[in-house]
Scaffold this motif. Structure first.
Motif, short mmCIF file in Angstrom:
data_model
loop_
_atom_site.label_atom_id
_atom_site.label_comp_id
_atom_site.label_asym_id
_atom_site.label_seq_id
_atom_site.Cartn_x
_atom_site.Cartn_y
_atom_site.Cartn_z
N UNK A 109 0.85 -1.19 0.00
CA UNK A 109 0.00 0.00 0.00
C UNK A 109 0.88 1.24 0.00
N UNK A 110 0.68 2.06 -1.04
CA UNK A 110 1.50 3.26 -1.20
C UNK A 110 0.84 4.49 -0.60
N UNK A 111 -0.46 4.61 -0.78
CA UNK A 111 -1.15 5.82 -0.32
C UNK A 111 -2.65 5.59 -0.34
N UNK A 112 -3.38 6.57 0.17
CA UNK A 112 -4.84 6.60 0.08
C UNK A 112 -5.24 7.89 -0.65
N UNK A 113 -4.75 8.03 -1.87
CA UNK A 113 -5.01 9.24 -2.65
C UNK A 113 -6.48 9.51 -2.84
N UNK A 144 1.63 -4.16 3.56
CA UNK A 144 2.95 -3.55 3.61
C UNK A 144 2.82 -2.07 3.25
N UNK A 145 3.00 -1.19 4.23
CA UNK A 145 2.86 0.26 4.02
C UNK A 145 4.23 0.85 3.71
N UNK A 146 4.30 1.65 2.67
CA UNK A 146 5.58 2.22 2.27
C UNK A 146 6.02 3.39 3.13
N UNK A 153 -2.88 6.70 7.69
CA UNK A 153 -4.06 6.94 6.87
C UNK A 153 -4.96 5.71 6.84
N UNK A 154 -4.36 4.52 6.71
CA UNK A 154 -5.15 3.29 6.69
C UNK A 154 -5.82 3.08 8.03
N UNK A 277 1.94 17.28 -4.73
CA UNK A 277 0.89 17.57 -3.74
C UNK A 277 0.75 16.41 -2.75
N UNK A 278 1.00 15.19 -3.25
CA UNK A 278 0.82 14.01 -2.41
C UNK A 278 1.68 12.88 -2.96
#
Length: 362
Positions: A109-113, A144-146, A153-154, A277-278
């Protein structure tokens, strides 16, 4: 053990996703000779990763036709997982099949865009993640969070998934590259990224133009390495970068740079700029830091996990004035290297691979 891997990132050459996957595979495959690594993809793996797919315990499973991503993930891939007898599965693109697999399943998991920066996403991608992210997080045995920011966020989005999250930072290593003389300006600032709204490159260009207008004797150029994206940045900005209209400001653009070009650019630049921005992480920052480059980056939580206050500069991503001032500051730096020096042991692919092995191959 048969470990199935969603290898679709490797079909697109060098991207953040593909570099992460390729670097850890190069380590994991070689030191786990009794594990069979199955790389599943709806498209052929890019030739740049031939060294991986030619290893003895790597098996690549292609499709005879190129299925759209969602169809491949939810209908074709589960069939292949059963057909080839996978014991575990690793999803590398933030998605697992909607129907929970009957084997242990893990996901990057990279982000919660779709929550934190929906305006930066294409509509189809926004809706895919908005509708399916919760299902993926529930179906995963481990996430796996980067970055710590992604884990946070998760945990806020789906509290019951918090105990599944493990922060596994990317690593970095110095690039080996072939140098081409005269390829770049003598003195230049560098940014890299796809031409899309999230990368905020248009604002950086506008800020550099303002900097050059107020400092006409300055000799620095702005070099942009990237590829066509979507939205106005993928059309109008690309046109402006390729029609010569920005050359008067010493702004240069190289599309789809090779690994050698990217490595040489990072090595030779005066400073690195990253105005996103993100981001889920920000691997280019590590690649600049290991080359002893100072960085000016957006003031977002994940970048504060990476950068060093003593060497780097944080700028609000939406502040054109802030980016202009950053160019002004970095153009006058007398000491250009990092202090203290970047720790190569803090961020290593070997450490990343070990954390993944402890879960994937346990």
């Amino acid at each position: 053990m048969n470990l199935g891997i969603d290898a679709r990132p490797l079909a697109y050459g060098i991207t953040g996703n593909s570099r992460y996957l390729a670097e850890v595979l190069r380590i994991m495959v070689k030191r786990n000779s009794k594990i069979n690594f199955y790389l599943f993809s709806n498209k052929k793996i890019h030739p740049i990763f031939d060294d991986i797919i030619n290893l003895k315990n790597v098996k690549v499973i292609y499709e005879s036709r190129s299925y759209p991503g969602p169809i491949y993930l939810n209908w074709i891939l589960p069939k292949r997982i059963r057909e080839f007898g996978m014991d575990r599965f690793w999803g590398t693109l933030q998605m697992l099949p909607v129907r929970k697999l009957p084997i242990p399943s893990f996901v990057n998991y990279h982000d919660l865009n779709f929550i934190s920066a929906p305006e930066t996403m294409a509509k189809w991608n926004f809706w895919q993640h908005k509708l399916l992210s919760g299902i993926t997080l529930k179906n995963a045995d481990k996430v796996f969070c980067l970055s710590q920011n992604t884990k946070n966020e998760i945990s806020f989005y789906l509290p019951e998934a918090a105990n599944k999250c493990l922060v596994v930072y990317p690593g970095v290593s110095k690039r080996n590259f072939k140098t081409t003389k005269g390829l770049f300006p003598k003195s230049f600032f560098l940014t890299v990224g796809t031409l899309e709204p999230r990368k905020n490159i248009k604002r950086l260009i506008d800020a550099f133009r303002k900097f050059k207008e107020t400092n006409p004797k300055d000799k620095h150029a702005l070099l942009i390495l990237g590829r066509k994206g979507w939205g106005e940045e993928g059309t109008k900005l690309l046109e402006a970068l390729t029609n010569g209209s920005l050359e008067q400001y010493q702004i240069r653009f190289l599309e789809n740079p090779s690994d050698d070009v990217l490595g040489q650019a990072i090595n030779e630049c005066e400073a690195f700029f990253f105005p996103s921005h993100h981001e889920g992480f920000g691997l280019p920052l590590l690649e600049a830091m290991i080359e002893d480059k100072r960085c000016a980056a957006s003031d977002i939580p994940v970048f504060r996990e990476i950068l060093d206050d003593s060497s780097d500069l944080y700028v609000p991503s939406t502040s054109s004035e802030g980016w202009t001032k950053a160019f002004q500051l970095f153009s006058n730096l007398k000491v250009k290297g990092r202090s203290p020096k970047f720790s190569k042991t803090k961020w290593s692919w070997d450490h990343t691979a070990k954390l993944l092995e402890e879960v994937l191959l346990k």
